[in-house]
Design a protein around this motif. Structure first.
Motif, PDB file in Angstrom:
ATOM      1  N   PHE A   1     -10.756  31.842 -29.618  1.00  0.00           N
ATOM      2  CA  PHE A   1     -11.729  31.930 -28.531  1.00  0.00           C
ATOM      3  C   PHE A   1     -12.524  33.230 -28.538  1.00  0.00           C
ATOM      4  O   PHE A   1     -13.388  33.435 -27.684  1.00  0.00           O
ATOM      5  CB  PHE A   1     -11.039  31.781 -27.175  1.00  0.00           C
ATOM      6  CG  PHE A   1     -10.411  30.435 -26.957  1.00  0.00           C
ATOM      7  CD1 PHE A   1     -11.198  29.303 -26.908  1.00  0.00           C
ATOM      8  CD2 PHE A   1      -9.048  30.302 -26.794  1.00  0.00           C
ATOM      9  CE1 PHE A   1     -10.638  28.049 -26.702  1.00  0.00           C
ATOM     10  CE2 PHE A   1      -8.469  29.057 -26.594  1.00  0.00           C
ATOM     11  CZ  PHE A   1      -9.272  27.932 -26.552  1.00  0.00           C
ATOM     12  N   GLN A   2     -12.252  34.123 -29.461  1.00  0.00           N
ATOM     13  CA  GLN A   2     -12.936  35.408 -29.469  1.00  0.00           C
ATOM     14  C   GLN A   2     -14.447  35.263 -29.584  1.00  0.00           C
ATOM     15  O   GLN A   2     -15.206  36.013 -28.984  1.00  0.00           O
ATOM     16  CB  GLN A   2     -12.401  36.284 -30.604  1.00  0.00           C
ATOM     17  CG  GLN A   2     -11.067  36.914 -30.313  1.00  0.00           C
ATOM     18  CD  GLN A   2     -11.090  37.831 -29.097  1.00  0.00           C
ATOM     19  OE1 GLN A   2     -11.806  38.821 -29.080  1.00  0.00           O
ATOM     20  NE2 GLN A   2     -10.318  37.497 -28.085  1.00  0.00           N
ATOM     21  N   ASP A   3     -14.888  34.293 -30.371  1.00  0.00           N
ATOM     22  CA  ASP A   3     -16.320  34.098 -30.583  1.00  0.00           C
ATOM     23  C   ASP A   3     -16.854  32.853 -29.888  1.00  0.00           C
ATOM     24  O   ASP A   3     -18.002  32.459 -30.120  1.00  0.00           O
ATOM     25  CB  ASP A   3     -16.624  34.016 -32.083  1.00  0.00           C
ATOM     26  CG  ASP A   3     -16.254  35.293 -32.816  1.00  0.00           C
ATOM     27  OD1 ASP A   3     -16.505  36.375 -32.253  1.00  0.00           O
ATOM     28  OD2 ASP A   3     -15.698  35.200 -33.917  1.00  0.00           O
ATOM     29  N   ASP A   4     -16.051  32.234 -29.077  1.00  0.00           N
ATOM     30  CA  ASP A   4     -16.493  31.008 -28.405  1.00  0.00           C
ATOM     31  C   ASP A   4     -15.972  30.981 -26.974  1.00  0.00           C
ATOM     32  O   ASP A   4     -15.070  30.210 -26.632  1.00  0.00           O
ATOM     33  CB  ASP A   4     -16.016  29.772 -29.174  1.00  0.00           C
ATOM     34  CG  ASP A   4     -16.839  28.533 -28.840  1.00  0.00           C
ATOM     35  OD1 ASP A   4     -17.507  28.541 -27.792  1.00  0.00           O
ATOM     36  OD2 ASP A   4     -16.797  27.566 -29.627  1.00  0.00           O
ATOM     37  N   VAL A   5     -16.550  31.828 -26.155  1.00  0.00           N
ATOM     38  CA  VAL A   5     -16.132  31.916 -24.752  1.00  0.00           C
ATOM     39  C   VAL A   5     -16.454  30.619 -24.016  1.00  0.00           C
ATOM     40  O   VAL A   5     -15.705  30.189 -23.131  1.00  0.00           O
ATOM     41  CB  VAL A   5     -16.812  33.115 -24.063  1.00  0.00           C
ATOM     42  CG1 VAL A   5     -16.380  33.221 -22.604  1.00  0.00           C
ATOM     43  CG2 VAL A   5     -16.485  34.408 -24.801  1.00  0.00           C
ATOM     44  N   ALA A   6     -17.568  29.986 -24.379  1.00  0.00           N
ATOM     45  CA  ALA A   6     -17.945  28.724 -23.729  1.00  0.00           C
ATOM     46  C   ALA A   6     -16.868  27.668 -23.933  1.00  0.00           C
ATOM     47  O   ALA A   6     -16.556  26.902 -23.009  1.00  0.00           O
ATOM     48  CB  ALA A   6     -19.282  28.233 -24.266  1.00  0.00           C
TER      49      ALA A   6
ATOM     50  N   LYS B   1      -5.154  32.371 -22.745  1.00  0.00           N
ATOM     51  CA  LYS B   1      -5.819  32.136 -24.030  1.00  0.00           C
ATOM     52  C   LYS B   1      -6.886  33.174 -24.362  1.00  0.00           C
ATOM     53  O   LYS B   1      -7.456  33.144 -25.456  1.00  0.00           O
ATOM     54  CB  LYS B   1      -6.499  30.755 -23.995  1.00  0.00           C
ATOM     55  CG  LYS B   1      -5.582  29.595 -23.659  1.00  0.00           C
ATOM     56  CD  LYS B   1      -4.669  29.236 -24.800  1.00  0.00           C
ATOM     57  CE  LYS B   1      -3.910  27.952 -24.503  1.00  0.00           C
ATOM     58  NZ  LYS B   1      -3.040  27.538 -25.627  1.00  0.00           N
ATOM     59  N   TYR B   2      -7.154  34.094 -23.454  1.00  0.00           N
ATOM     60  CA  TYR B   2      -8.312  34.988 -23.566  1.00  0.00           C
ATOM     61  C   TYR B   2      -8.355  35.764 -24.880  1.00  0.00           C
ATOM     62  O   TYR B   2      -9.414  35.936 -25.480  1.00  0.00           O
ATOM     63  CB  TYR B   2      -8.299  35.960 -22.383  1.00  0.00           C
ATOM     64  CG  TYR B   2      -9.528  36.843 -22.275  1.00  0.00           C
ATOM     65  CD1 TYR B   2     -10.733  36.326 -21.831  1.00  0.00           C
ATOM     66  CD2 TYR B   2      -9.455  38.196 -22.591  1.00  0.00           C
ATOM     67  CE1 TYR B   2     -11.854  37.134 -21.707  1.00  0.00           C
ATOM     68  CE2 TYR B   2     -10.575  39.003 -22.468  1.00  0.00           C
ATOM     69  CZ  TYR B   2     -11.763  38.470 -22.028  1.00  0.00           C
ATOM     70  OH  TYR B   2     -12.866  39.268 -21.916  1.00  0.00           O
TER      71      TYR B   2
END
Length: 244
Positions: free
Chosen positions: A68-73, A62-63
């Motif tokens: 998820f680009q702006d929400d790594v958490a 999913k990386y």
């Protein structure tokens, strides 16, 4: 990043219930994981292996997703949730694996920050300018008692219930995950480790060993050796990451 990992059975335990993950090539996310399993009949090994496999697979898959680009958490939280579900469901499939669980602590480096995901009492540290800082808090009974003022930091090191953890992956169908992030800079050294290290060596000794070594590989070897020299009562896993 210059990194290495070292895992050792120790001198007492019959098998190694720790598991770890480090990047396999330069094209993968800069992801590091340490897991310390628990449970009878080798269930601890199963739980820690599943945690490492599920978390690393989820994040790698999913990386690069836009969500998820702006929400790594959020990515880390969902990876932990996926691992928790996998371990919990697997524990229901066999009496031998019933009640198994594992700690899991990860570091994910992205865009000048290191993101720490954490469940249990394995730890993450940052060594900067000669100061060793613990980035995680133990999800353990004695840590809780210390925060309540009922034990001192010195007393928790020798308390008979210091190995009782209050949060782990796989023991319930839901789990709370601690997530934090820190800016990193060149020269920083990050340490992920199981409690087989920290129950044997205090923070000052850990810092001395890392600073006196001429490479992260040598430091990892010496940390494991030092823990074994003091008894090696548990499995010992160490990951060191130098920001170069």
């Amino acid at each position: 990043m210059i990194h290495c990992a070292k895992s050792d059975r120790g001198r007492v335990r019959p098998n190694n219930e720790d598991a770890f993950y480090i990047p396999e090539d330069m094209n993968e996310p800069l992801l590091f994981i340490v897991a310390d399993g628990m449970g009878g009949h080798n269930a601890g090994e199963v739980a820690s292996r599943l945690a490492v496999e599920e978390i690393s697979s989820y994040i790698k898959t999913k990386y690069d997703a836009k969500s998820f680009q702006d929400d790594v958490a959020l990515l880390i939280k969902e990876a932990f949730m996926a691992a928790n579900e996998k371990i919990y469901k697997t524990s229901l499939e066999s009496e031998e694996w019933a009640g198994m669980g594992t700690t899991a602590t990860l570091a994910l480096f992205k865009d000048g920050k290191v993101y720490i995901g954490h469940v249990g009492d394995s730890r993450a540290y940052m060594l900067r300018s000669g100061h060793l800082r613990q980035l995680t808090k133990d999800h353990s009974l004695v840590w809780q008692l210390m925060e309540e003022g009922r034990l001192t930091a010195q007393e928790i090191k020798y308390h008979p219930m210091r190995n009782v953890i209050t949060r782990a992956l796989g023991v319930d169908d839901k789990v709370d995950v601690d997530i934090s992030d820190y800016a990193y800079k060149s020269g920083d050294i990050f340490l992920l480790c199981s409690d087989g290290l920290t129950n044997m060596l205090d923070d000052e000794r850990i810092k001395e060993i890392i600073l006196s070594a001429d490479s992260v590989e040598a430091a990892a070897e010496r940390l494991v050796q030092a823990a074994n020299n003091l008894g090696g009562y548990d499995n010992i896993t160490v990951e060191l990451i130098l920001v170069d």
